[in-house]
Write a protein that holds these residues in place. Structure first.
Motif, PDB file in Angstrom:
ATOM      1  N   ARG A 115     -30.862   3.473 -34.698  1.00  0.00           N
ATOM      2  CA  ARG A 115     -30.870   3.118 -36.021  1.00  0.00           C
ATOM      3  C   ARG A 115     -29.827   1.687 -35.491  1.00  0.00           C
ATOM      4  O   ARG A 115     -30.674   0.740 -36.140  1.00  0.00           O
ATOM      5  CB  ARG A 115     -30.557   3.558 -37.337  1.00  0.00           C
ATOM      6  CG  ARG A 115     -31.521   4.917 -37.243  1.00  0.00           C
ATOM      7  CD  ARG A 115     -30.935   5.666 -38.843  1.00  0.00           C
ATOM      8  NE  ARG A 115     -31.773   7.331 -38.990  1.00  0.00           N
ATOM      9  CZ  ARG A 115     -31.344   8.234 -39.559  1.00  0.00           C
ATOM     10  NH1 ARG A 115     -30.275   7.951 -40.124  1.00  0.00           N
ATOM     11  NH2 ARG A 115     -32.186   8.818 -39.893  1.00  0.00           N
ATOM     12  N   TRP A 116     -29.416   1.186 -35.629  1.00  0.00           N
ATOM     13  CA  TRP A 116     -28.110   0.534 -34.863  1.00  0.00           C
ATOM     14  C   TRP A 116     -28.735  -0.400 -34.340  1.00  0.00           C
ATOM     15  O   TRP A 116     -28.970  -1.783 -34.431  1.00  0.00           O
ATOM     16  CB  TRP A 116     -26.730   0.991 -34.381  1.00  0.00           C
ATOM     17  CG  TRP A 116     -26.166  -0.461 -34.791  1.00  0.00           C
ATOM     18  CD1 TRP A 116     -25.624  -1.011 -33.491  1.00  0.00           C
ATOM     19  CD2 TRP A 116     -24.898  -1.020 -35.570  1.00  0.00           C
ATOM     20  NE1 TRP A 116     -24.643  -2.234 -33.720  1.00  0.00           N
ATOM     21  CE2 TRP A 116     -23.981  -1.668 -35.125  1.00  0.00           C
ATOM     22  CE3 TRP A 116     -25.182  -1.125 -36.870  1.00  0.00           C
ATOM     23  CZ2 TRP A 116     -23.590  -2.809 -35.631  1.00  0.00           C
ATOM     24  CZ3 TRP A 116     -24.624  -1.406 -37.318  1.00  0.00           C
ATOM     25  CH2 TRP A 116     -23.424  -2.675 -37.428  1.00  0.00           C
ATOM     26  N   ARG A 117     -28.844   0.022 -33.066  1.00  0.00           N
ATOM     27  CA  ARG A 117     -29.763  -0.939 -32.129  1.00  0.00           C
ATOM     28  C   ARG A 117     -31.076  -1.898 -32.882  1.00  0.00           C
ATOM     29  O   ARG A 117     -30.957  -3.934 -33.127  1.00  0.00           O
ATOM     30  CB  ARG A 117     -30.683  -0.643 -31.004  1.00  0.00           C
ATOM     31  CG  ARG A 117     -30.886  -1.648 -29.768  1.00  0.00           C
ATOM     32  CD  ARG A 117     -29.476  -2.097 -29.280  1.00  0.00           C
ATOM     33  NE  ARG A 117     -28.653  -2.277 -29.749  1.00  0.00           N
ATOM     34  CZ  ARG A 117     -27.000  -3.066 -29.950  1.00  0.00           C
ATOM     35  NH1 ARG A 117     -27.608  -4.329 -29.891  1.00  0.00           N
ATOM     36  NH2 ARG A 117     -26.229  -2.632 -30.094  1.00  0.00           N
ATOM     37  N   PRO A 118     -32.126  -1.611 -33.225  1.00  0.00           N
ATOM     38  CA  PRO A 118     -33.067  -2.329 -34.128  1.00  0.00           C
ATOM     39  C   PRO A 118     -32.199  -3.193 -35.702  1.00  0.00           C
ATOM     40  O   PRO A 118     -32.482  -4.519 -35.359  1.00  0.00           O
ATOM     41  CB  PRO A 118     -34.226  -1.525 -34.760  1.00  0.00           C
ATOM     42  CG  PRO A 118     -34.401  -0.645 -34.241  1.00  0.00           C
ATOM     43  CD  PRO A 118     -32.088  -0.001 -33.458  1.00  0.00           C
ATOM     44  N   LEU A 119     -31.701  -2.490 -35.973  1.00  0.00           N
ATOM     45  CA  LEU A 119     -30.504  -3.498 -37.288  1.00  0.00           C
ATOM     46  C   LEU A 119     -30.155  -4.706 -36.614  1.00  0.00           C
ATOM     47  O   LEU A 119     -29.656  -5.990 -37.311  1.00  0.00           O
ATOM     48  CB  LEU A 119     -29.575  -2.497 -38.057  1.00  0.00           C
ATOM     49  CG  LEU A 119     -29.035  -2.916 -38.666  1.00  0.00           C
ATOM     50  CD1 LEU A 119     -30.041  -3.755 -40.281  1.00  0.00           C
ATOM     51  CD2 LEU A 119     -27.734  -2.340 -39.426  1.00  0.00           C
ATOM     52  N   ALA A 162     -30.663  -8.574 -37.004  1.00  0.00           N
ATOM     53  CA  ALA A 162     -29.169  -9.810 -37.633  1.00  0.00           C
ATOM     54  C   ALA A 162     -29.456 -10.818 -35.759  1.00  0.00           C
ATOM     55  O   ALA A 162     -28.864 -12.249 -36.751  1.00  0.00           O
ATOM     56  CB  ALA A 162     -28.271  -9.057 -37.834  1.00  0.00           C
ATOM     57  N   ARG A 163     -29.525 -10.333 -35.046  1.00  0.00           N
ATOM     58  CA  ARG A 163     -29.285 -11.458 -34.333  1.00  0.00           C
ATOM     59  C   ARG A 163     -29.993 -12.616 -34.155  1.00  0.00           C
ATOM     60  O   ARG A 163     -29.926 -13.799 -33.969  1.00  0.00           O
ATOM     61  CB  ARG A 163     -29.090 -10.854 -33.023  1.00  0.00           C
ATOM     62  CG  ARG A 163     -27.702 -10.312 -32.130  1.00  0.00           C
ATOM     63  CD  ARG A 163     -27.095 -10.381 -30.817  1.00  0.00           C
ATOM     64  NE  ARG A 163     -26.058  -9.743 -30.987  1.00  0.00           N
ATOM     65  CZ  ARG A 163     -24.605  -9.798 -31.906  1.00  0.00           C
ATOM     66  NH1 ARG A 163     -24.797 -10.931 -31.618  1.00  0.00           N
ATOM     67  NH2 ARG A 163     -23.768  -8.745 -31.010  1.00  0.00           N
ATOM     68  N   GLY A 164     -31.105 -11.796 -34.827  1.00  0.00           N
ATOM     69  CA  GLY A 164     -32.335 -12.797 -34.894  1.00  0.00           C
ATOM     70  C   GLY A 164     -32.415 -13.709 -35.976  1.00  0.00           C
ATOM     71  O   GLY A 164     -33.308 -14.373 -36.393  1.00  0.00           O
ATOM     72  N   GLY A 165     -31.090 -13.730 -36.404  1.00  0.00           N
ATOM     73  CA  GLY A 165     -31.423 -14.534 -37.638  1.00  0.00           C
ATOM     74  C   GLY A 165     -31.580 -13.575 -39.546  1.00  0.00           C
ATOM     75  O   GLY A 165     -30.811 -14.270 -40.339  1.00  0.00           O
ATOM     76  N   ALA A 166     -31.758 -12.775 -39.569  1.00  0.00           N
ATOM     77  CA  ALA A 166     -32.036 -12.718 -41.028  1.00  0.00           C
ATOM     78  C   ALA A 166     -32.427 -10.631 -40.990  1.00  0.00           C
ATOM     79  O   ALA A 166     -32.251  -9.248 -39.799  1.00  0.00           O
ATOM     80  CB  ALA A 166     -33.672 -12.031 -42.166  1.00  0.00           C
ATOM     81  N   GLY A 174     -24.564   0.994 -42.383  1.00  0.00           N
ATOM     82  CA  GLY A 174     -26.144   0.588 -42.331  1.00  0.00           C
ATOM     83  C   GLY A 174     -27.321   0.863 -41.790  1.00  0.00           C
ATOM     84  O   GLY A 174     -28.311   0.189 -41.830  1.00  0.00           O
ATOM     85  N   THR A 175     -26.771   2.151 -41.885  1.00  0.00           N
ATOM     86  CA  THR A 175     -28.484   2.569 -40.528  1.00  0.00           C
ATOM     87  C   THR A 175     -29.347   2.951 -40.979  1.00  0.00           C
ATOM     88  O   THR A 175     -30.920   3.413 -40.628  1.00  0.00           O
ATOM     89  CB  THR A 175     -27.669   3.245 -39.512  1.00  0.00           C
ATOM     90  OG1 THR A 175     -27.262   4.516 -39.500  1.00  0.00           O
ATOM     91  CG2 THR A 175     -26.952   2.456 -38.547  1.00  0.00           C
TER      92      THR A 175
END
Length: 190
Positions: free
Chosen positions: A154-158, A162-166, A100-101
C-alpha cells in the motif's frame, strides 16, 4: 525534498506523519515534542495536540495485556483514530502518527478537517522496507511479516503519488527520507 529545519502549516490543520511500521514516525514526534513514549493521552503542544498511536497502546496496556495481539490491535487502532477525529472535530490543530496506507482513513480525516475549516497535510517518511524492519526490531515491536508486506504494497503507490506532487485528499504533502527527517527541528502552525 529537504524542507530544512522547519515545516509550516495553517492554524487548525491536521498534519499526519505517515510511513511504514518502523520508519521513524514516533521517533520524530518524540524528538520534536519532547514525548517520552509512556504517555496515555494526546499531548498539548501550544495550539496543537500531538497524538501518537503509542498513547492509545499505553492507555489500553493493562486492560488488554491478556488478549492476543490480533484482538488488541483493532481496539488500539480504533481508539487512536477516534482521538484524532475528536480533536479535529473540536477545532484543534493536530500532529498525529499514522501508517497512512489506508486511503479511506485519509479521506475520512480530510473530510473531518474541512468540516471545521482545516485541511489535511501529510508528512511521509519514506525509508526502504529493510530500514523500516530494522526500526521495528530496534524498538522491540515487530509486526507480522504478512502485515508488513501488506503495508509495503500500500505504501509504494502512496509514495509514488506524493513524489508526483499530490496525494488526494491531502492539501499538501512533504516527503522526507531518514536524513531530512533527522534535520527537521520544528513543525509550526500559524
Amino acid at each position: 525534498m529537504d524542507p530544512g529545519p522547519a515545516l509550516h502549516y495553517p492554524a487548525g490543520s491536521l498534519v499526519l506523519v505517515a510511513g511504514l511500521p518502523g520508519a521513524g514516525k514516533s521517533t520524530l514526534l518524540n524528538r520534536l515534542y519532547g514525548l517520552r513514549g509512556d504517555e496515555t493521552a494526546p499531548v498539548p503542544a501550544g495550539d496543537v495536540l500531538v497524538i501518537d498511536s503509542g498513547q492509545a497502546r499505553n492507555w489500553w496496556a493493562r486492560r488488554l495485556r491478556p488478549l492476543p495481539a490480533v484482538l488488541r490491535t483493532p481496539l488500539i487502532h480504533t481508539t487512536h483514530v477516534w482521538r484524532i477525529g475528536r480533536a479535529v472535530l473540536r477545532g484543534r490543530g493536530v500532529v498525529a502518527h499514522t501508517r497512512g496506507t489506508w486511503p479511506h482513513i485519509l479521506y475520512l480525516f480530510a473530510w473531518t478537517a474541512r468540516l471545521h475549516g482545516g485541511r489535511l497535510h501529510l508528512i511521509l517518511i519514506d525509508v526502504d522496507p529493510e530500514t523500516a524492519r530494522a526500526g521495528q526490531i530496534s524498538r522491540g515491536r515487530v509486526v507480522t511479516r504478512a502485515t508488513f508486506h501488506r503495508h509495503c504494497r500500500r505504501w509504494r503507490p502512496l509514495i509514488d503519488s506524493a513524489r508526483g506532487g499530490a496525494v488526494p485528499p491531502a492539501a499538501g504533502v512533504t516527503v522526507l527520507d531518514r536524513n531530512t527527517a533527522d534535520k527537521l527541528q520544528v513543525i509550526r502552525f500559524h
